[in-house]
Design a protein around this motif. Sequence first.
Motif, mmCIF file in Angstrom:
data_model
loop_
_atom_site.group_PDB
_atom_site.id
_atom_site.type_symbol
_atom_site.label_atom_id
_atom_site.label_comp_id
_atom_site.label_asym_id
_atom_site.label_seq_id
_atom_site.Cartn_x
_atom_site.Cartn_y
_atom_site.Cartn_z
ATOM 1 N N UNK A 161 89.733 25.616 10.550
ATOM 2 C CA UNK A 161 90.459 24.448 10.520
ATOM 3 C C UNK A 161 92.137 24.932 10.195
ATOM 4 N N UNK A 162 92.198 25.888 9.430
ATOM 5 C CA UNK A 162 93.443 26.471 9.165
ATOM 6 C C UNK A 162 94.321 27.068 10.245
ATOM 7 N N UNK A 163 93.286 27.877 11.228
ATOM 8 C CA UNK A 163 93.834 28.495 12.382
ATOM 9 C C UNK A 163 94.463 27.601 13.277
ATOM 10 N N UNK A 164 93.483 26.469 13.544
ATOM 11 C CA UNK A 164 93.829 25.234 14.371
ATOM 12 C C UNK A 164 95.185 24.504 14.072
ATOM 13 N N UNK A 165 95.300 24.300 12.883
ATOM 14 C CA UNK A 165 96.422 23.676 12.214
ATOM 15 C C UNK A 165 97.826 24.292 12.591
ATOM 16 N N UNK B 20 96.935 26.994 25.894
ATOM 17 C CA UNK B 20 95.280 26.867 25.701
ATOM 18 C C UNK B 20 94.554 27.884 24.879
ATOM 19 N N UNK B 21 93.439 27.343 24.095
ATOM 20 C CA UNK B 21 92.649 28.247 23.424
ATOM 21 C C UNK B 21 91.317 28.224 23.905
ATOM 22 N N UNK B 22 90.737 29.555 23.405
ATOM 23 C CA UNK B 22 89.274 29.939 23.555
ATOM 24 C C UNK B 22 88.663 30.442 22.472
ATOM 25 N N UNK B 23 87.909 29.710 21.558
ATOM 26 C CA UNK B 23 87.326 30.162 20.455
ATOM 27 C C UNK B 23 85.676 30.111 20.422
ATOM 28 N N UNK B 24 85.253 31.328 20.051
ATOM 29 C CA UNK B 24 83.733 31.518 19.919
ATOM 30 C C UNK B 24 83.524 31.179 18.386
ATOM 31 N N UNK B 25 83.018 30.267 18.150
ATOM 32 C CA UNK B 25 82.623 30.081 16.494
ATOM 33 C C UNK B 25 81.141 29.350 16.450
ATOM 34 N N UNK B 26 80.954 29.416 15.004
ATOM 35 C CA UNK B 26 79.562 29.048 14.856
ATOM 36 C C UNK B 26 79.316 27.665 14.965
ATOM 37 N N UNK B 27 78.104 27.215 15.272
ATOM 38 C CA UNK B 27 77.366 26.012 15.235
ATOM 39 C C UNK B 27 76.224 26.033 14.324
ATOM 40 N N UNK B 28 76.068 27.033 13.599
ATOM 41 C CA UNK B 28 74.994 27.026 12.641
ATOM 42 C C UNK B 28 74.776 25.928 11.789
ATOM 43 N N UNK B 29 75.806 25.324 11.172
ATOM 44 C CA UNK B 29 75.847 24.172 10.253
ATOM 45 C C UNK B 29 75.175 22.921 11.075
ATOM 46 N N UNK C 74 84.544 21.189 14.926
ATOM 47 C CA UNK C 74 85.727 21.825 15.699
ATOM 48 C C UNK C 74 86.542 20.608 16.409
ATOM 49 N N UNK C 75 85.636 19.744 16.940
ATOM 50 C CA UNK C 75 86.356 18.805 17.824
ATOM 51 C C UNK C 75 87.103 17.777 16.649
ATOM 52 N N UNK C 76 86.782 17.721 15.555
ATOM 53 C CA UNK C 76 87.437 17.125 14.710
ATOM 54 C C UNK C 76 88.715 17.530 14.051
ATOM 55 N N UNK C 77 88.757 19.071 13.864
ATOM 56 C CA UNK C 77 89.667 19.668 13.504
ATOM 57 C C UNK C 77 90.578 19.691 14.560
ATOM 58 N N UNK D 94 75.906 28.804 18.212
ATOM 59 C CA UNK D 94 77.385 28.913 18.487
ATOM 60 C C UNK D 94 77.945 28.267 19.454
ATOM 61 N N UNK D 95 79.236 27.887 19.530
ATOM 62 C CA UNK D 95 79.911 27.047 20.476
ATOM 63 C C UNK D 95 81.291 28.067 20.783
ATOM 64 N N UNK D 96 81.633 28.069 22.120
ATOM 65 C CA UNK D 96 82.727 28.423 22.990
ATOM 66 C C UNK D 96 83.529 27.144 23.232
ATOM 67 N N UNK D 97 84.551 26.942 22.406
ATOM 68 C CA UNK D 97 85.392 25.692 22.511
ATOM 69 C C UNK D 97 86.612 26.074 23.131
ATOM 70 N N UNK D 98 87.041 25.099 23.888
ATOM 71 C CA UNK D 98 88.341 25.359 24.555
ATOM 72 C C UNK D 98 89.142 24.263 24.284
ATOM 73 N N UNK D 99 90.437 24.420 24.030
ATOM 74 C CA UNK D 99 91.363 23.331 23.531
ATOM 75 C C UNK D 99 92.758 23.347 23.972
ATOM 76 N N UNK D 100 93.435 22.636 23.958
ATOM 77 C CA UNK D 100 94.876 22.576 24.321
ATOM 78 C C UNK D 100 95.622 21.417 23.662
ATOM 79 N N UNK D 101 96.929 21.237 24.038
ATOM 80 C CA UNK D 101 97.721 20.050 23.686
ATOM 81 C C UNK D 101 97.001 18.773 24.419
#
Length: 272
Positions: free
Chosen positions: A132-136, A147-156, A205-208, A232-239
């Motif tokens: 969350x802190x990185x995305x903010x 644009x961003x490409x983050x590999x992050x956990x989906x274990x939750x 991740x989508x919410x953040x 895991x999730x590979x999430x891509x994001x932009x404005x």
Amino acid sequence: MPTLAQNLKMWDGQYLWPHEGDEWSAQFGGTEAMWWFALYPRIHRFLPAPTILEIAPGRGRWTQFLKSHCQSMIGVDISEKCIEYCRTRFATETNLKFHVNDGSSLAAVPDSSVDFVFSFDSLVHAEREVIEAYLVQLERKLTPNGVGFFHHSNLGAYPGRVAIMRHYRRLPLAIRRRVLPQGGIESVLSIHTGWRATSMTAALFRQYCQQAGLKCISQELINWTRGRCLVDSISIFSRPNSPWDTKDAYLRNGEFVDVGRLTSRLAQLYCR
Ligand SMILES: C[S@@+](CC[C@H](N)C(=O)[O-])C[C@H]1O[C@@H](n2cnc3c(N)ncnc32)[C@H](O)[C@@H]1O
């Protein structure tokens, strides 16, 4: 878990980096094969990018490839030893800068300067508040078309299995061996945890992204090593409304590891 302090202790001290991170590419046939067959196809349309930010580069396993696709690059990692290693490894490349951070700050990165932010095989160990802190901050750091490409956990997303595992691991070793003599709890539950963050999910991740004023434009949920669970999730994001904001795509890919078996065979033909 794991906390930032535990991450620092692990990557800056306990872990011996036997092959500078290449050891984690073995199941894909090596780092070169993993980059060209597994990572590059997923990011090719974002490259070249004038300025790339890599979060948590470790010892530069992906930096060595990313650096050829930009004019300048910044690497930020919580481990001072990793940053020192990268500074030495890439000493001749004056357009690459490396900074130690506290595990969540991007203060070293100028605002509106990042065209592509990349992180792979690192933030799976980061809990929700870190992501969350990185995305903010990235909302400020990205250029308008960044644009961003983050590999992050989906274990939750698997709280039941994580709870069973937690209870199981508290049992004495002798009992654990008697209950499951042939293989671990992970194979019985078909889930690979690998020190992943238990609080993080693709949905969070989508919410953040939304809360930060960004938009998550695609997510690929993948399995890792053992098990069919998409940990895991590979999430891509932009404005929102950037040129990348053309789809809202979501893929459940339980064959990510199987692809590794294919790339291992291809590597024998096509990689050094
Ligand atoms: C498993 S290594 C992977 C390194 C590299 N991405 C690779 O694939 O070889 C994890 C790296 O992430 C860094 N790291 C872990 N949590 C971090 C955080 N919250 N912020 C920045 N770096 C972090 C560690 O110091 C370590 O260098």
